[in-house]
Design an enzyme around this catalytic site. Structure first.
Site, PDB file in Angstrom:
ATOM      1  N   HIS A  80       0.473  -1.625   0.198  1.00 56.65           N
ATOM      2  CA  HIS A  80      -0.117   0.270   0.114  1.00 56.65           C
ATOM      3  C   HIS A  80       1.209   1.465   0.171  1.00 56.65           C
ATOM      4  CE1 HIS A  80      -3.873   2.192   1.807  1.00 56.65           C
ATOM      5  NE2 HIS A  80      -2.862   3.384   0.960  1.00 56.65           N
ATOM      6  N   GLU A 122       0.525   8.299  -4.209  1.00 60.63           N
ATOM      7  CA  GLU A 122       1.651   7.181  -2.173  1.00 60.63           C
ATOM      8  C   GLU A 122       2.747   8.748  -2.888  1.00 60.63           C
ATOM      9  OE1 GLU A 122       1.081   5.184   0.356  1.00 60.63           O
ATOM     10  OE2 GLU A 122      -1.106   5.897  -0.885  1.00 60.63           O
ATOM     11  N   HIS A 126       2.459  10.370   0.669  1.00 60.19           N
ATOM     12  CA  HIS A 126       3.648  10.270   1.160  1.00 60.19           C
ATOM     13  C   HIS A 126       5.045  10.197   1.049  1.00 60.19           C
ATOM     14  CE1 HIS A 126       1.081   8.554   3.856  1.00 60.19           C
ATOM     15  NE2 HIS A 126      -0.231   7.809   3.035  1.00 60.19           N
TER      16      HIS A 126
END
Length: 230
Positions: A80, A122, A126
């Protein structure tokens, strides 16, 4: 007169405290860490491994559109993300707009993260907080994933399996020397296993993380749907 001034001062202090409290609620990021959203300024990573069959079953139940990872090649645990974390809280979206992600990098990651949209998200949410370039961030994801050995029982699951979250943690701990129960947590969505999350230092070594456990699954048992496809 004295009591009147004391009362006014008390009201002023109460008002000040309430204002501060409301400010913290309005901006929880400030409350959790003063480094909020400074790229590269964080304490450790969380490698999040999603149980793909659970995602696919839930997506089908919601009537969602067909997902790449839910047709064709059978997927078990997929990445993930690799998330920078503070000891309390986490940064996100550290550069707006995020540097454009090269599509060659996206293509190179589809074996671990089988959804282009996930890879772009992502990076934006992040990766920009890691302080790494696009290429180095996704290389770090690949290295982090290589550190973790998936327990043999979960590699080719042909039938649904129901077990306690603690049993899943224990299986990972047994399969990975140096990994402790203080460095891993299991999350669930309704009755299914959702993710296994593992804490790692910046140099991708297992490390304890107390806060992660607070977000863990509290069910007595979770189901792991079987792997399908292929």
């Amino acid at each position: 007169m004295f009591h009147s001034r004391l009362h006014s001062l008390s009201c002023f202090l109460i008002s000040l405290l309430l204002s501060a409290g409301l400010s913290m609620l309005a901006n929880p990021a400030t409350a959790q860490d003063k480094r909020q959203n400074a790229p590269g300024e964080f304490d450790f990573y969380v490698l999040s491994l999603s149980w793909s069959p659970s995602f696919c079953e839930e997506n089908a139940e919601r009537g969602g559109r067909s997902q790449i990872q839910c047709s064709g090649r059978p997927f078990a645990f997929v990445v993930h993300g690799l998330w920078p974390q503070y000891e309390n809280g986490f940064p996100e979206y550290c550069q707006r707009p995020a540097p454009r992600l090269n599509r060659n990098i996206v293509s190179s990651m589809l074996d671990l993260m089988p959804a282009p949209g996930l890879i772009f998200n992502e990076w934006d949410k992040h990766g920009t907080c890691s302080g790494l370039s696009e290429r180095n961030y996704f290389e770090a994801i690949r290295k982090a994933r290589a550190v973790v050995k998936i327990p043999a029982d979960f590699l080719d699951l042909s039938q649904a399996k129901t077990l306690a979250p603690a049993d899943i943690e224990e299986a990972f701990v047994k399969a990975n020397p140096g990994l402790s129960s203080a460095a891993i947590s299991v999350t669930c969505n309704r009755t299914r296993l959702s993710e296994v999350r593992i804490c790692m230092s910046k140099d991708l070594q297992f490390r304890a993380c107390e806060e992660l456990d607070r977000r863990a699954c509290r069910r007595d048992q979770v189901t792991m749907p079987p792997i399908r496809g292929g």
